[in-house]
Design a protein around this motif. Structure first.
Motif, mmCIF file in Angstrom:
data_model
loop_
_atom_site.group_PDB
_atom_site.id
_atom_site.type_symbol
_atom_site.label_atom_id
_atom_site.label_comp_id
_atom_site.label_asym_id
_atom_site.label_seq_id
_atom_site.Cartn_x
_atom_site.Cartn_y
_atom_site.Cartn_z
ATOM 1 N N THR A 287 0.802 -1.275 -0.094
ATOM 2 C CA THR A 287 -0.157 -0.054 0.121
ATOM 3 C C THR A 287 0.833 1.280 -0.093
ATOM 4 O O THR A 287 1.957 1.265 0.557
ATOM 5 N N HIS B 135 -5.405 -11.704 8.758
ATOM 6 C CA HIS B 135 -6.226 -11.059 7.933
ATOM 7 C C HIS B 135 -6.630 -11.894 6.833
ATOM 8 O O HIS B 135 -5.866 -12.676 6.070
ATOM 9 N N ASP C 53 0.880 -14.480 3.425
ATOM 10 C CA ASP C 53 0.516 -13.171 3.940
ATOM 11 C C ASP C 53 -1.006 -12.988 3.373
ATOM 12 O O ASP C 53 -1.167 -12.358 2.204
ATOM 13 N N GLU D 145 -6.546 -5.430 5.863
ATOM 14 C CA GLU D 145 -5.316 -5.147 6.597
ATOM 15 C C GLU D 145 -4.361 -4.488 5.810
ATOM 16 O O GLU D 145 -3.787 -3.748 5.889
ATOM 17 N N GLU D 146 -4.457 -5.155 4.473
ATOM 18 C CA GLU D 146 -3.429 -4.667 3.527
ATOM 19 C C GLU D 146 -3.492 -3.165 3.053
ATOM 20 O O GLU D 146 -2.414 -2.510 2.972
ATOM 21 N N GLY E 229 -5.865 -0.455 4.187
ATOM 22 C CA GLY E 229 -6.928 0.378 4.991
ATOM 23 C C GLY E 229 -7.024 0.193 6.655
ATOM 24 O O GLY E 229 -7.510 0.761 7.278
ATOM 25 N N ALA E 230 -7.028 -1.238 6.732
ATOM 26 C CA ALA E 230 -7.174 -1.751 8.374
ATOM 27 C C ALA E 230 -8.538 -1.241 8.641
ATOM 28 O O ALA E 230 -8.805 -1.303 9.921
ATOM 29 N N ASP F 121 0.839 -12.438 11.709
ATOM 30 C CA ASP F 121 0.705 -11.785 10.200
ATOM 31 C C ASP F 121 2.182 -11.500 9.807
ATOM 32 O O ASP F 121 2.687 -10.608 9.229
ATOM 33 N N THR G 211 -1.020 -4.968 13.152
ATOM 34 C CA THR G 211 -2.066 -3.985 12.682
ATOM 35 C C THR G 211 -3.378 -4.199 12.822
ATOM 36 O O THR G 211 -4.164 -3.170 13.236
ATOM 37 N N HIS H 171 6.904 -11.776 -0.034
ATOM 38 C CA HIS H 171 6.131 -10.892 0.421
ATOM 39 C C HIS H 171 5.337 -9.996 -0.782
ATOM 40 O O HIS H 171 6.230 -9.262 -1.213
ATOM 41 N N HIS H 172 4.170 -10.025 -0.906
ATOM 42 C CA HIS H 172 3.517 -9.072 -1.670
ATOM 43 C C HIS H 172 3.883 -9.295 -3.202
ATOM 44 O O HIS H 172 3.883 -8.215 -3.865
#
Lengths: 480, 480
Positions: free
Chosen positions: B234, B301, B313, B347-348, B350-351, B375, B418, B446-447
């Motif tokens: 993000t 999440h 993740d 989570e990613e 905006g939470a 997480d 988070t 990751h991502h």
């Protein structure tokens, strides 16, 4: 996971990162990281503390480590290197050249005759039921097995222990495959313990089955994983063949046997044992400045099984052992005692290299302080296991706090290693030390076609070499 | 590695294995492994000791764990599930059904509006030099970025910090791509700390570059690995696009810029932010027998980035959270306090899910003892990090010896998570607790497109769920 401000603040690195990064970019020759617990500037002439020395070792490994590239070469350009193979000889030459390039004080070979077993081109296993069409299943010969001499077809009897085999009537075994199908005990936290609890089936299954008149042994692969990879490994010489089934194949065979106890299995293996070949241990030495006659050995084994690239078993141990000495030299450490990196030949099916190394040590009346072996994969460090008396173990365990920042502080009694084992009787070192890393993934790939370079993580590998270097630093400085 | 007799003897399992295995085969309903430190037979009515209770939890996880199969389904049948996507809704329904099947006392959804950002079909980056032919490089839009509105072509200025950007003259930035190329500090032992030290570039790069009149931000991927995978993640909303370059591409661009500072970059992104969508947290509850109003939350999440399957993740955190409650129930534990497994949405980017969970907790005047979040991937356990006062931390740290047999005994101050973070201000739990596992491999995937099921090891995953269940057992029994 996303970058929460709280994470940035929690790590305390939001602001601290920039200077550290600048150092990375400048490739400063030796640099302490921003996270060094005791890396405050020191007066130039003051002796560095042990914690600072260790931090330098880890910095060098993580920022300029050479293990990963060395392993890439060994696995990619040489690959599988079973004792007696041309690739094993290539690996010897590569090891020697790599140590010479690292400018160790002395690099030499130790000649040793090794077994030369060859898998052959055909390996085939098939479950044959009442119906016409058989089910092909993944099999591989166990190392040292004789071939089947064409197709071998017979019934199958499944057992889970040697006791169970012993209690079977002759008629139930004679002329059949004995199928050893005891799985790993998955409840054990250490996969190595589960391996230890199951591997007698692979090691002795064919020999025990032969005593009862069986035609061959089929052994469930040594792993917790459920997949299609058969796991090879050494077996005690027997008059009948021994082969591993993948765990999926073993489960399938077991299930089909329940439905049809009369089903047959067909096995074809072309493996053969050739005359022994000449081979070598590769030894690199940095001479001690104060006690040159006191030796600290660190090693892994250069040979590997023939199905893949011998990455985690044990290319990682080889490159880490060479790297440990390079790290010490690169960080300016002048060892008090003599350090030896040894690439042992023939751990997998004979341990002839380790035996010869110990024999020469005794013959030359060498004094060995300690020996470290890395042969459990190149995964994230946990610490070390020691074969040593209580006082020695206590002395080494006192160093644990120095290893805590690197999560390598589990220092306990335990296995040293197969290659360094013969030193015990030969020259009585104070400690035989096994490098211990996280092994949960090890038996997914161990002795299979999946033991390849891509399974190794650069940071995990380099952290391991640094942990070994750190222990050598302390052993050399303080003795045992 | 071969089976040396000394290994078999060292593990002490050569003879002990058979009975343990027999239990495995029989699938006894609850069984203590042969390695249980305190698993001696107990009188039926005697309360089990904590160490025995933990051993039962780990046995259940390792022998009959369900996390791995649950994760296989989530990643394989649903896959990527960014907030607002149809797959995120499928994941909500799957999570609810999975908890209902596990027969928790109560399973429900918490509605929450979430952002809906869509990557679009075209993502293209190209280095354009003086020569005719450009070099295509791996790029991906950062989450929340605006699109480029067709092809965006401009010069490039490379910086390594916001300070460096600030000190550049306007003419050097205006109308250009700002290329943020500060790498991870590889000397840091914790990859999460290296991430924390670099990620401001991704989070704020476009916003900072926009202030100076740049056309877009190019950001080096958040990883130590050198490869061709761009890492999304993000970014703070900005008027100009933000895109990640793979580390290999970033190194290449940096090198080419040195030779030709006038080279140009061409970027094309079709991403767009759509109106918010309705979505949900999924909550499963086991009611406390003694203090039903005291709540212990455990969660991961449910949303994931859109490039792969959201395995580490954070599919792993979701299946572990549900599994933790299932393990406690399967081992016969009747919790004193109310346990909640929560699959947080968004989570990613905006939470919103975590924020809504905390808002509802405050609105309902709930009492929260502690919350645990997983997480950081489904890797081998290390322990837990706590946001808590010193007395609470000391109390939890006293349990460390119970976790030692499972190598999950690092209990230190540190980040909670988070999603559980907003609980802090809302209902003041005694502790926010992050599940900590070995993270050396995490930022390789990751991502990225590489965050897939095959990267997860069954035993590592199940050990994590068991560690979380064990902590919940103690929190529920003793409170804080």
């Amino acid at each position: 996971m996303r970058p929460s401000l709280s994470l940035l603040l929690a790590t305390g690195l939001l602001l601290a990162a920039a200077p550290g990064q600048a150092q990375v970019r400048k490739k400063a020759k030796t640099k302490a990281s921003t996270a060094a617990p005791a890396a405050a500037p020191q007066a130039a002439a003051a002796p560095v503390s042990d914690s600072v020395a260790l931090r330098k070792i880890f910095d060098e490994a993580l920022l300029r480590g050479e293990s990963y590239d060395n392993l890439r070469y060994l696995t990619g350009n040489i690959g599988a290197r079973l004792s007696g193979s041309p690739q094993a000889q290539m690996a010897v030459e590569w090891g020697k050249a790599t140590m010479e390039k690292a400018k160790f004080d002395r690099v030499y070979l130790q000649e040793v005759m090794v077994p030369h077993w060859v898998r052959g081109s055909k390996e085939r296993g098939e479950i044959v039921g009442n119906k016409d069409k058989g089910i092909k299943v993944p099999v591989c010969a166990l190392g040292g097995s004789v071939g089947t001499g064409g197709k071998l077809k017979a019934g199958v009897v499944e057992v889970h222990s040697f006791d169970e085999l012993k209690n079977l009537p002759d008629a139930a075994v004679k002329g059949k495959f004995v199928f050893f199908n005891r799985p790993f005990n998955d409840a054990l936290i250490e996969p190595g313990a589960a391996y230890g609890g199951a591997v007698e089936q692979r090691a002795l299954g064919a020999a025990e089955a032969a005593k009862r008149g069986a035609v061959a042994a089929l052994v469930r692969s040594m792993t917790s994983a459920r997949d299609d990879n058969p796991h090879t490994g050494t077996m005690r010489p027997a008059t009948i063949p021994g082969a591993a089934l993948s765990t999926n194949a073993a489960d399938q065979l077991s299930q089909l046997l329940k439905a049809n106890p009369d089903l047959q299995f067909e096995l074809e293996l072309e493996c053969v044992t050739l005359p022994d070949e000449k081979s070598y241990n590769v030894v690199g030495e940095i001479r001690g400045s104060k006690y040159p006659n006191e030796i600290i050995t660190v090693g892994g084994h250069l040979d590997s099984w023939d199905l893949a690239q011998g990455a985690h078993d044990d290319g990682t141990g080889c490159v880490q052992s060479m790297e440990a000495l390079r790290l010490l030299r690169a960080t300016g450490f002048r060892p008090e005692r003599t350090l030896r990196a040894v690439l042992f030949m023939n751990e997998e099916n004979g341990a002839r290299g380790g035996t010869e190394y110990a024999r020469l040590a005794a013959e030359n009346k060498e004094t060995h302080v300690a020996a470290i072996e890395s042969d459990g994969g190149g995964f994230t460090p946990r610490g070390f296991t020691l074969e040593a008396d209580a006082a020695t173990l206590a002395k080494v365990a006192k160093w644990a706090p120095l290893f805590r920042p690197y999560h390598a502080d589990e220092i306990t009694a335990g296995h040293g290693g197969t290659d360094i084992g013969p030193l015990k009787e030969a020259v009585h070192p104070k400690a035989l030390i096994g490098y211990k890393c996280d092994s949960q993934r090890y038996f997914d790939i161990h002795h299979t076609a999946a033991d390849t370079f891509d399974k190794v993580n650069r940071r995990e590998l380099e952290l391991g070499g640094a942990s070994m270097a750190a222990l050598i630093y302390l052993l050399s400085k303080y003795g045992l």
